[in-house]
Design a protein around this motif. Sequence first.
Motif, short mmCIF file in Angstrom:
data_model
loop_
_atom_site.label_atom_id
_atom_site.label_comp_id
_atom_site.label_asym_id
_atom_site.label_seq_id
_atom_site.Cartn_x
_atom_site.Cartn_y
_atom_site.Cartn_z
N SER A 70 3.35 -3.68 2.31
CA SER A 70 3.00 -2.63 1.18
C SER A 70 1.60 -2.29 1.56
CB SER A 70 3.12 -3.21 -0.32
OG SER A 70 2.60 -2.36 -1.10
N PRO A 71 1.18 -1.00 1.12
CA PRO A 71 -0.27 -0.68 1.16
C PRO A 71 -0.73 -1.27 0.08
CG PRO A 71 1.12 1.22 0.33
CD PRO A 71 2.16 0.17 0.80
N THR A 72 -2.02 -1.42 0.17
CA THR A 72 -2.86 -1.76 -1.18
C THR A 72 -3.21 -0.62 -2.14
OG1 THR A 72 -3.77 -3.44 0.52
CG2 THR A 72 -4.90 -3.30 -1.58
N MET A 103 0.26 -6.44 4.09
CA MET A 103 -0.57 -5.43 3.16
C MET A 103 -1.57 -4.83 4.22
SD MET A 103 -0.64 -6.89 -0.58
CE MET A 103 -1.04 -5.49 -1.04
N LEU A 104 -1.42 -3.56 4.00
CA LEU A 104 -2.52 -2.65 4.67
C LEU A 104 -3.57 -2.07 3.75
CD1 LEU A 104 0.08 -2.93 6.59
CD2 LEU A 104 -0.87 -0.64 7.53
N MET A 112 -7.74 -10.04 0.26
CA MET A 112 -7.12 -11.06 -0.58
C MET A 112 -5.94 -10.50 -1.30
SD MET A 112 -8.77 -13.63 0.04
CE MET A 112 -8.43 -14.94 -0.88
N ALA A 113 -5.65 -9.33 -1.06
CA ALA A 113 -4.28 -8.68 -2.07
C ALA A 113 -3.04 -9.24 -1.62
CB ALA A 113 -4.38 -7.19 -1.63
N PRO A 114 -2.78 -9.86 -0.34
CA PRO A 114 -1.43 -10.43 -0.13
C PRO A 114 -1.14 -11.49 -0.99
CG PRO A 114 -2.51 -10.06 1.93
CD PRO A 114 -3.81 -9.60 0.91
#
Length: 166
Positions: A70-72, A103-104, A112-114
């Motif tokens: 997913s994109p961030t 995540m991109l 840290m989004a993943p």
Amino acid sequence: MKVTVVAGNPKPQSRTLDAARILAAAIAARDADEIVDVITLGPGLLGWGDDGVKAAVDKVRAADLVIVASPTYKGTYTGVLKLFLDQFATDTGLQDVIAVPLMLGAGPGHAMAPIFLEQVLRELGATLPAPGLYVMDSEYTTGTAIADYASRWGAALSASDRAGVR
């Protein structure tokens, strides 16, 4: 090992999908067996029982390894990806599937989004023997993050599949 790529970008044939394909090939040393470009499933994602969505879910459930990309957006994964993941049962929807969150994003502030995607994949029953990967979208083809990740975690992911570690 059957490898499936899931890309939850609101644009079809996105950089997110491309990066996920590259990661799958780097881990498995070959192209993915199945591709699910979630946005192409259209309005069927908004309800239950759509044949196209069911077929996509079945592809993911049949995988040994799934790259979920997913994109961030706003510090987390996209709503399109959430709509797709909502199609899987809690605890068992991804049982016996090894998952790698990818995540991109545009900058290091979302590195840290993943973790958010890791949590939902675990909630669905997936096994995550390696951490998620965050890659700058401007560097996914020129940087070494994907190759470095595959070098560090590829053998562990393959061994998890061979050993039936779930």
